[in-house]
Write a protein that holds these residues in place. Sequence first.
Motif, PDB file in Angstrom:
ATOM      1  N   ALA A  55      52.936  27.729  52.623  1.00 26.62           N
ATOM      2  CA  ALA A  55      54.384  28.127  52.732  1.00 26.62           C
ATOM      3  C   ALA A  55      55.451  27.121  53.069  1.00 26.62           C
ATOM      4  O   ALA A  55      56.395  27.084  52.465  1.00 26.62           O
ATOM      5  CB  ALA A  55      54.456  29.334  53.711  1.00 26.62           C
ATOM      6  N   GLY A  56      55.020  26.080  53.915  1.00 28.73           N
ATOM      7  CA  GLY A  56      55.998  24.902  54.353  1.00 28.73           C
ATOM      8  C   GLY A  56      56.018  24.276  52.951  1.00 28.73           C
ATOM      9  O   GLY A  56      57.218  23.715  52.903  1.00 28.73           O
ATOM     10  N   HIS A  87      58.491  25.771  50.442  1.00 24.26           N
ATOM     11  CA  HIS A  87      59.846  25.671  51.015  1.00 24.26           C
ATOM     12  C   HIS A  87      60.634  24.452  50.684  1.00 24.26           C
ATOM     13  O   HIS A  87      61.579  24.245  50.396  1.00 24.26           O
ATOM     14  CB  HIS A  87      59.681  26.287  52.623  1.00 24.26           C
ATOM     15  N   GLN A  88      59.737  23.386  51.121  1.00 27.01           N
ATOM     16  CA  GLN A  88      60.168  21.981  50.921  1.00 27.01           C
ATOM     17  C   GLN A  88      60.529  21.639  49.281  1.00 27.01           C
ATOM     18  O   GLN A  88      61.366  20.947  48.892  1.00 27.01           O
ATOM     19  CB  GLN A  88      59.135  20.995  51.393  1.00 27.01           C
ATOM     20  N   ALA A 122      61.487  23.891  46.945  1.00 27.44           N
ATOM     21  CA  ALA A 122      62.261  25.033  46.459  1.00 27.44           C
ATOM     22  C   ALA A 122      63.637  24.310  45.803  1.00 27.44           C
ATOM     23  O   ALA A 122      63.953  24.726  44.655  1.00 27.44           O
ATOM     24  CB  ALA A 122      62.813  25.877  47.487  1.00 27.44           C
ATOM     25  N   GLN A 142      56.466  24.387  60.334  1.00 27.72           N
ATOM     26  CA  GLN A 142      56.313  25.607  59.959  1.00 27.72           C
ATOM     27  C   GLN A 142      54.915  26.139  60.210  1.00 27.72           C
ATOM     28  O   GLN A 142      54.494  27.118  60.583  1.00 27.72           O
ATOM     29  CB  GLN A 142      56.718  25.911  58.479  1.00 27.72           C
TER      30      GLN A 142
END
Length: 451
Positions: free
Chosen positions: A299-300, A303-304, A306, A334
């Motif tokens: 997930a981290g 997010h990075q 995106a 995260q």
Amino acid sequence: MNMRGAMEAGTTASTSAARQPSRTPTVPLADAVALAASVALILIYSDFWGSPLTGYGEKSADFLRNFYYPAYPLALMLVCMRPGQAVKAVLKSPFLIGLLVLTAATYFWSIAPDLTLRRIPALIFTTLAGVALAARWSWRSLAEILAGSLGALAVLALLLGLLLPDMGRMQELFPGAWRGPWLEKNSLGNIMVQTTACLIAAGVMSPERRKLWLALACISIALVVLSTSKTALVVLILSLGSIGFVAMVKSGPMRAVISTWLAVFGVVAVGVFMVTQTDLFFELLGKDATLTGRTNIWAGIMHQMADHPWRGFGYGAVWDDPALSGPKAWVSFQANFTPANAHSGWLELYISLGLGGVILFALWLLQAWIQGLWAAYVSPGGWLALPLLTSYSVTLLTESVAMNWHELRWVIIIAVSLKLALGDKVRVNPALRTARQAPGPAVPSGRRDRR
């Protein structure tokens, strides 16, 4: 016939036999050198020596990179022995070329260009080792070289576990789990899965040494169990299943059709099971719903990436970046711990190379799978290629094994993929051809040089 005639006949026969050239097989010097270099490459990249030299993690491992440098000239030497075959193999894999070019280009936007600049040559030479093995050896020879080298490591791991348990078994984390000469149990489990595939393939393709290879395969399978790595055990079962598939499709046309449909049904069934019975699937793997924290890391990473999905942070740069505002720091925040890697080959590519790298890698792997499945029907290479592709592809899901420098898994999968693209043409030594045409007993087909 009188006594004198019998003696003359015996003398004539003895003289004729003495005049016949010796048929004792000899190994040419070039083949002996190539064999020694190939075994050395496999042993160097297996990293079985790294953990003992660092006291199993008690000392810094920075100096270990110096031990990989001898593999570079060995790979170059092997490539120079068959330069035409090596170039042909690479040209038949355009997606791999594109992937390596993109990897090198990440230097220009890497967050740690010094690390990327150092690791790009390491990746290229590691890849070159796989190119060399594919260009130099036939499927049978490649399987036996891998089987002999990795089989020796299986015996070493067994002896360490039995005679030196302080070294061969984990002491603090997962006490009692076997690790052999590697740092932890998962490393032993993963490499023994590959060892089992190579040993069984060698046993099938070399019936004269089948008992030896299958006996060593029993040891490697036992070591997977003793490692207590459930992931490795699942991958082993899938790899053995792929070997069973190859055996079925090679046993006759009707069985080939039936086994093909059964394989399709099995893949679909496993996919449905993973989606509908997620908790049970994780339980079988010995993981929790977060895959031991992996989903938080993933997930981290997402997010990075995106804001710039097509451009990663640079090859080999993310997880050694000390910046407090870099992607590693944010992913660690995260995930609530500091990860050593992405724990997914696909996401490792994504955060390093961007979406373009993921697409190129997927196309390269798809090409290898198509050729591997075809080889299962028409080539002896299917015995080696399919289980190794299965092992690699499944491991990619939860481990960062996509394009690692100085790692045996990358060497082996490159060798397999390029050998699939190159094919396996029999090249007969001219001297051997002359010997076959001369009068006398024929040379058994099992002794022909298929290199």
